[in-house]
Design an enzyme around this catalytic site. Sequence first.
Site, short mmCIF file in Angstrom:
data_model
loop_
_atom_site.label_atom_id
_atom_site.label_comp_id
_atom_site.label_asym_id
_atom_site.label_seq_id
_atom_site.Cartn_x
_atom_site.Cartn_y
_atom_site.Cartn_z
N LEU A 138 37.58 -29.47 4.98
CA LEU A 138 37.58 -27.83 5.15
C LEU A 138 38.78 -27.18 4.79
O LEU A 138 39.87 -28.09 5.08
CB LEU A 138 37.50 -27.45 6.77
CG LEU A 138 36.03 -28.10 7.22
CD1 LEU A 138 35.96 -27.19 8.72
CD2 LEU A 138 34.87 -26.98 6.73
N ASP A 139 38.89 -26.14 4.34
CA ASP A 139 40.17 -25.51 3.84
C ASP A 139 41.24 -25.50 5.29
O ASP A 139 40.74 -25.24 6.32
CB ASP A 139 40.10 -23.90 3.32
CG ASP A 139 39.50 -23.99 2.00
OD1 ASP A 139 39.47 -25.05 1.36
OD2 ASP A 139 39.00 -23.02 1.50
N LYS A 140 42.57 -25.43 4.88
CA LYS A 140 43.38 -25.47 6.16
C LYS A 140 42.90 -24.50 6.96
O LYS A 140 43.21 -24.56 8.30
CB LYS A 140 44.88 -25.49 5.40
CG LYS A 140 45.73 -25.25 6.63
CD LYS A 140 47.13 -25.25 6.07
CE LYS A 140 48.25 -24.68 7.13
NZ LYS A 140 49.70 -24.68 6.78
N ARG A 239 34.25 -18.30 -0.43
CA ARG A 239 35.31 -17.26 -0.76
C ARG A 239 34.90 -16.53 -2.20
O ARG A 239 35.08 -15.38 -2.16
CB ARG A 239 36.55 -18.03 -0.74
CG ARG A 239 36.91 -18.70 0.41
CD ARG A 239 37.95 -19.81 0.56
NE ARG A 239 39.22 -19.19 0.32
CZ ARG A 239 40.38 -19.81 0.23
NH1 ARG A 239 40.20 -21.08 0.40
NH2 ARG A 239 41.58 -19.38 -0.19
#
Length: 298
Positions: A138-140, A239
């Site tokens: 998962l992205d930060k 995104r």
Amino acid sequence: MSNKYRHDAKSFVYKVEEEAELLAFLLKVMSNRSRNSVKSILARGQVTVDDHLETKYNYPLYPGQTVKILKNKAAIKESVLIGMSIQYEDDDIIVINKEAGLLSIATAKEKKSTAHHQLMEYVRNEDPENRIFVVHRLDKDTSGVMLFAKNEQAKKTLQNNWNTVVKERTYVALVEGKVTEEKGYMKSWLRESKTHLVYSSHTPNDGLLAVTRYSLIQANQDFSLLELQLETGRKNQIRVHMQDLGHPVVGDKKYGSKENPIRRLGLHAKVLAFTHPTTGKVLSFEADVPKSFFAKSK
């Protein structure tokens, strides 16, 4: 400036009453500690603002926000994980709920303040030979459900068959603007530039196929809350697709966002359902959607 309005065995919790930078706020509410001590509490990741981990000294605070400080004793205990909690564990897998602000895995700049490193320390308390294997990321700045493997075999089974193993991947996104369609379907081929910007191509097979389905939960004139089902799991897929839709994810400057009223990325991994690599049973895990997502889109 602030009142401690509750605390428990692990944390002190404060309500912000006026605008301030985070370090200044902490120095006031922890006036019995030295500046260096407060800075190290911040650097170690013991501070969360609303629902995300924050380490920046100059992070701006606004009235109504909640600041939570994990006590030193709780942080030192090896069983306490910072910026995450374990939802499920057995001999083969660990499922966590990750907060926004915590890296999934190490980067060139940061090796230790990651979900992977903390879990490695956690399993090595039981046996120094134990290890944790990364299955997906998962992205930060994305929060929610994340899966790790505890042995090589489980990792291989999950990764090599990821598209068939995963039965459901549901995200919730807070996006800019009013989405008028109740349901939608996005399909494109994703490519990545030399500067690591992912973008869509609509030429068949010109990149990696990405498919996202979305449905509207609620919306006002400024923001919309969407539930998203991933049919493919590509890097930055949601995104990019939200930017393509003309409704970028809140707080996502990289992909077209102009506003960030929640002061974090408006993306949350809500549900992950998958076939267990050993038992073959389908397991499903859910992480509550941050309250700020609902509040802004009412």
